[in-house]
Design an enzyme around this catalytic site. Structure first.
Site, PDB file in Angstrom:
ATOM      1  N   THR A 176       2.375   6.686  13.963  1.00  0.00           N
ATOM      2  CA  THR A 176       1.557   5.179  13.567  1.00  0.00           C
ATOM      3  C   THR A 176       2.484   4.119  13.278  1.00  0.00           C
ATOM      4  O   THR A 176       1.598   3.434  13.572  1.00  0.00           O
ATOM      5  CB  THR A 176       1.146   5.761  11.895  1.00  0.00           C
ATOM      6  OG1 THR A 176       1.427   6.892  11.201  1.00  0.00           O
ATOM      7  CG2 THR A 176       0.648   4.884  10.869  1.00  0.00           C
TER       8      THR A 176
ATOM      9  N   LYS B 208       0.442  -1.173  -0.007  1.00  0.00           N
ATOM     10  CA  LYS B 208       0.022  -0.053  -0.355  1.00  0.00           C
ATOM     11  C   LYS B 208       0.738   0.746   0.190  1.00  0.00           C
ATOM     12  O   LYS B 208       1.456   1.731   0.890  1.00  0.00           O
ATOM     13  CB  LYS B 208      -0.637   0.076   1.137  1.00  0.00           C
ATOM     14  CG  LYS B 208      -2.436   0.875   1.188  1.00  0.00           C
ATOM     15  CD  LYS B 208      -2.757   1.635   2.344  1.00  0.00           C
ATOM     16  CE  LYS B 208      -2.103   2.449   2.897  1.00  0.00           C
ATOM     17  NZ  LYS B 208      -1.804   4.008   1.769  1.00  0.00           N
TER      18      LYS B 208
ATOM     19  N   GLU C 249       9.202  16.239  14.869  1.00  0.00           N
ATOM     20  CA  GLU C 249       9.915  16.158  13.215  1.00  0.00           C
ATOM     21  C   GLU C 249       8.622  17.350  12.940  1.00  0.00           C
ATOM     22  O   GLU C 249       7.723  17.284  13.148  1.00  0.00           O
ATOM     23  CB  GLU C 249       9.565  14.595  13.387  1.00  0.00           C
ATOM     24  CG  GLU C 249       9.829  14.716  11.246  1.00  0.00           C
ATOM     25  CD  GLU C 249       9.406  13.118  11.157  1.00  0.00           C
ATOM     26  OE1 GLU C 249       8.466  12.949  12.010  1.00  0.00           O
ATOM     27  OE2 GLU C 249      10.399  12.581  10.393  1.00  0.00           O
TER      28      GLU C 249
ATOM     29  N   GLU D 269      10.017   1.597  10.407  1.00  0.00           N
ATOM     30  CA  GLU D 269      10.626   2.736  10.033  1.00  0.00           C
ATOM     31  C   GLU D 269       9.871   4.268  10.056  1.00  0.00           C
ATOM     32  O   GLU D 269       9.330   4.276   9.342  1.00  0.00           O
ATOM     33  CB  GLU D 269      11.657   2.800   8.940  1.00  0.00           C
ATOM     34  CG  GLU D 269      12.251   1.335   7.948  1.00  0.00           C
ATOM     35  CD  GLU D 269      13.590   1.101   8.569  1.00  0.00           C
ATOM     36  OE1 GLU D 269      14.234   2.439   8.761  1.00  0.00           O
ATOM     37  OE2 GLU D 269      14.079   0.283   8.832  1.00  0.00           O
TER      38      GLU D 269
HETATM   39  P1  NAD Z   1       1.703   8.317   7.521  1.00  0.00           P
HETATM   40  O1  NAD Z   1       2.885   7.784   8.628  1.00  0.00           O
HETATM   41  O2  NAD Z   1       1.313   9.306   8.118  1.00  0.00           O
HETATM   42  O3  NAD Z   1       1.322   7.009   6.475  1.00  0.00           O
HETATM   43  C1  NAD Z   1       2.905   6.191   6.153  1.00  0.00           C
HETATM   44  C2  NAD Z   1       1.581   5.455   5.060  1.00  0.00           C
HETATM   45  O4  NAD Z   1       1.598   4.388   6.713  1.00  0.00           O
HETATM   46  C3  NAD Z   1       0.469   5.521   4.547  1.00  0.00           C
HETATM   47  O5  NAD Z   1       0.637   5.057   3.200  1.00  0.00           O
HETATM   48  C4  NAD Z   1      -0.101   4.972   5.188  1.00  0.00           C
HETATM   49  O6  NAD Z   1      -1.615   5.180   4.421  1.00  0.00           O
HETATM   50  C5  NAD Z   1      -0.276   4.334   5.903  1.00  0.00           C
HETATM   51  N1  NAD Z   1      -0.936   4.369   7.081  1.00  0.00           N
HETATM   52  C6  NAD Z   1      -1.341   6.089   8.070  1.00  0.00           C
HETATM   53  N2  NAD Z   1      -2.110   5.019   8.684  1.00  0.00           N
HETATM   54  C7  NAD Z   1      -2.048   3.658   8.858  1.00  0.00           C
HETATM   55  C8  NAD Z   1      -2.326   2.806  10.162  1.00  0.00           C
HETATM   56  N3  NAD Z   1      -3.065   2.695  10.991  1.00  0.00           N
HETATM   57  N4  NAD Z   1      -2.402   1.310  10.039  1.00  0.00           N
HETATM   58  C9  NAD Z   1      -1.640   1.044   8.155  1.00  0.00           C
HETATM   59  N5  NAD Z   1      -0.865   1.771   8.069  1.00  0.00           N
HETATM   60  C10 NAD Z   1      -1.383   3.362   8.277  1.00  0.00           C
HETATM   61  O7  NAD Z   1       3.814   8.310   7.374  1.00  0.00           O
HETATM   62  P2  NAD Z   1       3.814  10.393   6.181  1.00  0.00           P
HETATM   63  O8  NAD Z   1       3.444  11.487   6.573  1.00  0.00           O
HETATM   64  O9  NAD Z   1       3.557   9.436   5.204  1.00  0.00           O
HETATM   65  O10 NAD Z   1       5.168   9.811   6.202  1.00  0.00           O
HETATM   66  C11 NAD Z   1       6.416  10.938   6.775  1.00  0.00           C
HETATM   67  C12 NAD Z   1       6.826  10.356   7.895  1.00  0.00           C
HETATM   68  O11 NAD Z   1       7.755   9.148   7.591  1.00  0.00           O
HETATM   69  C13 NAD Z   1       7.546  10.993   8.371  1.00  0.00           C
HETATM   70  O12 NAD Z   1       7.704  10.928   9.937  1.00  0.00           O
HETATM   71  C14 NAD Z   1       9.327  10.661   7.833  1.00  0.00           C
HETATM   72  O13 NAD Z   1       9.796  10.966   9.143  1.00  0.00           O
HETATM   73  C15 NAD Z   1       8.383   8.852   7.607  1.00  0.00           C
HETATM   74  N6  NAD Z   1       9.577   8.847   6.925  1.00  0.00           N
HETATM   75  C16 NAD Z   1      10.364   8.143   7.362  1.00  0.00           C
HETATM   76  C17 NAD Z   1      11.858   6.950   7.401  1.00  0.00           C
HETATM   77  C18 NAD Z   1      12.617   5.842   7.731  1.00  0.00           C
HETATM   78  O14 NAD Z   1      13.287   5.614   7.170  1.00  0.00           O
HETATM   79  N7  NAD Z   1      13.133   5.812   8.655  1.00  0.00           N
HETATM   80  C19 NAD Z   1      11.497   7.077   5.866  1.00  0.00           C
HETATM   81  C20 NAD Z   1      10.372   8.791   5.062  1.00  0.00           C
HETATM   82  C21 NAD Z   1       9.363   8.615   5.690  1.00  0.00           C
END
Ligand code: NAD
Length: 479
Positions: free
Chosen positions: A230, A173, A383, A248
Site C-alpha cells: 500500500t 482515515k 511478513e 511507516e
Molecule cells: P493496509 O496497507 O492494508 O491499510 C492501511 C491503511 O491504508 C488503511 O486505512 C487502508 O484503508 C488504507 N489504504 C489501503 N489502500 C490504500 C490506498 N491505495 N490509498 C490510500 N490508503 C489506502 O495495512 P493494514 O493491513 O491495515 O495494516 C497492517 C500493515 O501495517 C502491516 O504490514 C504492518 O507491518 C503495518 N504496520 C506498520 C507500522 C509501522 O509503524 N511501521 C505500524 C503498524 C502496522
C-alpha cells in the site's frame, strides 16, 4: 452501531449514503455499519479543514497545548469504554487495550502538547556578511493521516496529535476494519474544545477514500502507516503532486539471542515480542535466531511456555491471545503455516485455527512456532503479521548478522547479549530503524521511530515528526 464521518465537528452520513459492514472478530458477527465514503466526502472535509486552518494556525502554542492536554485527560476518563470498544472491534484482549492501546493514545496527545512548546528553530549569523538567517517552521496546511487496524486508536492519534499540535488541520482515515474508537474520538474532540474542522475523520475503503486523500491536490502531506505494498501505491499516487510523505510500513524483525544473555528475562520478553496482540504488531520479532549452544534449551522452554498461553475471548481477563482481526487475515496466516511446512519447516506447536465454544465463527488461532532449516523460506522472509514465529540456530555473529540483514524489511531488531563489544558491533551493522538490546518495545516518545529499506520512509516521534508536519522557511536579513 452506526458509525458516521466526523466533519467540521458534526457527525454526518456519507454523501452517497453507501455503507460497509463492520465485523466483530470475537464471534464473526456483523455488529455495525460504517460509511463507504468517497472523494466527495473528502472534498467536504477539505473545505472544513481549510477554513479551520485560518484560525488554528494562528492559535497560540499554549492554547493548542491546553486543548490537547484536555483531550488526553478525556481519553483517560473514558479508558474503560474505549478499551472495550477497541477490543470488540479488533479482537485484541481487553486487558491489552486497557494497559497499552488506550493509555498510549492519551499519552500521544499529552506528549505532543508538551513537545510543541519545546519545538524551536535555528538561526545562523553569517559572520563577515552582516547577515542573519533564521528558519521559520510553519504549519503545512491541510494534511492527511491514514492508519492501519492493528493498534487502531494508538496509531491514529500518533499521527493526528503532532499534526494538530504543529498547527495543521487534518483529514484522517482509520482502517475500515477497525473504525470504532476513531469514531468515538470525534465526540471527545468536541468536548475538549478542539475547534470544528481542525480534525475531520472520513471512513471507508483505502483504494477509494484513502486514495482520494492521497491525490487531493491541496492536501500537502500524507502520513501513512500500513502495509509495504500500500505504501508503494501511495508513493506512486502522491509523486506527481510532490507531497511530503511519511511511510511507516511492514517489518520482518529479527530477534537475535546469544547464549550469554539474561535467560529468564529474554524468555519472557520473547514470548511477548512474538505473540503480543496476536503477533499483529509491526515490531514483533517474528524471526528468532538462537546461538547453537542455547538452541535446544530455548526450543524446549519456549514451546512449553507457548503451549500454556490461553487463546480465548477478548473480554476474558485471562486471555493471552485473542482473535485475529478478520477472517481474511486468519486465512492468510494459516496459509503461511502450510507454506512453511511445504518448504520443510516443522511446526513445534500451534499452527491451527481454534474453534472457541460459543464463539464458533470467531477468528482464533493457536500461537505457532515453526522450526525452519534455512532462512531462505518464505515464512522467514515475508511478513505474516500473525501469531507465527520461526526459530533457527546460528553459530557465529557474522552469520546471524548476514541472515538478519538479508530480508527486504528493516523496521526493528532485538539483540540479547551481555557482551558490550558485540552489542556495539551489531547495533552499528544491523539494517533497521530501531534496535532494542536486552528489551523489546520499550518506547520513549522522544525517539525517532521508523524503518529502512521496504519498512518505510521518514521518521515519526519526538521532534522528527514535528519537522515533518512543518515547512521550514529560511529568512536571510542583511543589516
Ligand atoms: P493496509 O496497507 O492494508 O491499510 C492501511 C491503511 O491504508 C488503511 O486505512 C487502508 O484503508 C488504507 N489504504 C489501503 N489502500 C490504500 C490506498 N491505495 N490509498 C490510500 N490508503 C489506502 O495495512 P493494514 O493491513 O491495515 O495494516 C497492517 C500493515 O501495517 C502491516 O504490514 C504492518 O507491518 C503495518 N504496520 C506498520 C507500522 C509501522 O509503524 N511501521 C505500524 C503498524 C502496522
Amino acid at each position: 452501531m452506526i458509525i458516521q464521518n466526523f466533519i467540521n465537528g458534526q457527525f454526518v452520513d456519507p454523501l452517497q449514503n453507501k455503507w460497509l459492514d463492520n465485523f466483530c472478530p470475537a464471534d464473526g458477527e456483523i455488529y455495525g455499519k460504517i460509511p463507504d465514503s468517497d472523494h466527495e466526502d473528502v472534498e467536504v472535509a477539505y473545505i472544513a479543514a481549510k477554513s479551520a486552518f485560518q484560525t488554528w494556525s494562528r492559535t497560540t502554542v499554549e492554547d493548542r497545548s491546553k486543548i490537547l492536554i484536555k483531550l488526553a485527560d478525556l481519553i483517560e476518563d473514558n479508558l474503560e469504554r474505549l478499551a472495550e470498544a477497541e477490543s470488540e472491534d479488533n479482537g485484541k484482549p481487553v486487558k491489552l487495550a486497557k494497559t497499552v492501546d488506550i493509555p498510549r493514545a492519551a499519552e500521544n496527545f499529552r506528549f505532543f502538547a508538551h513537545a510543541i512548546t519545546q519545538f524551536s528553530s535555528e538561526s545562523h549569523e553569517t559572520i563577515g556578511q552582516d547577515a542573519i538567517n533564521y528558519t521559520l517552521r510553519q504549519p503545512i496546511g491541510v494534511v492527511g493521516c491514514i492508519s492501519p487496524w492493528n493498534l487502531p486508536l494508538y496509531l491514529f492519534t500518533w499521527k493526528i496529535a503532532p499534526a494538530i499540535a504543529a498547527g495543521n488541520c487534518v483529514i484522517a482515515k482509520p482502517s475500515e476494519i477497525t473504525p470504532l474508537t476513531s469514531f468515538m474520538l470525534g465526540e471527545l474532540c468536541n468536548e475538549a474544545g478542539l475547534p470544528h474542522g481542525v480534525l475531520n475523520i472520513v471512513h471507508g475503503i483505502g483504494q477509494n477514500v484513502g486514495h482520494a486523500i492521497v491525490v487531493h491536490p491541496d492536501i500537502k502531506a500524507i502520513s501513512f502507516t500500513g502495509g509495504t505494498q500500500t505504501g508503494a501505491k501511495i508513493a506512486i499516487a502522491a509523486a506527481p503532486h510532490f507531497k511530503k510523505l511519511s511511510l511507516e510500513l511492514g517489518g520482518k524483525n529479527p530477534n537475535i539471542i546469544f547464549a550469554d544473555c539474561d535467560y529468564e528475562n529474554m524468555l519472557s520478553t520473547t514470548i511477548r515480542s512474538s505473540f503480543s496482540n496476536q503477533g499483529q504488531i509491526c515490531l514483533c520479532g517474528s524471526r528468532i535466531f538462537i546461538e547453537q549452544s542455547l538452541y535446544n534449551q530455548f526450543k524446549s522452554d519456549f514451546v512449553a511456555q507457548i503451549r500454556r498461553l490461553k487463546v480465548g475471548h477478548p473480554n476474558d481477563e485471562n486471555t493471552d491471545i485473542g482473535a485475529l482481526v478478520s477472517k481474511d487475515h486468519l486465512e492468510k496466516v494459516l496459509d503461511y503455516v502450510k507454506i512453511a511446512v511445504d518448504e520443510g519447516g516443522k511446526v513445534l506447536c500451534g499452527g491451527e485455527q481454534i474453534i472457541l465454544k460459543g464463539f464458533d465463527d470467531g477468528y482464533y488461532m493457536s500461537p505457532t512456532v515453526i522450526e525452519v532449516k534455512s532462512d531462505d523460506c518464505r515464512a522467514n522472509r515475508e511478513e505474516i503479521f500473525g501469531p507465527v514465529v520461526t526459530i533457527m540456530p546460528f553459530t557465529s555473529e557474522q552469520e546471524v548478522l548476514d541472515i538478519a540483514n538479508k530480508v527486504d524489511y528493516g523496521l526493528s531488531a532485538t539483540i540479547w547479549t551481555n557482551n558490550l563489544n558485540r552489542t556495539m558491533r551489531l547495533t552499528h551493522a544491523i539494517h533497521s530503524g530501531i534496535v532494542w538490546v536486552n528489551t523489546w518495545m520499550l518506547r520513549d516518545l522522544r525517539t525517532p521511530f521508523g524503518g529502512v529499506k521496504q519498512s518505510g520512509l521518514g521518521r515519526e516521534g519526538g521532534l522528527e515528526v514535528l519537522r515533518f508536519f512543518t515547512e521550514p522557511k529560511n529568512v536571510c536579513i542583511k543589516y
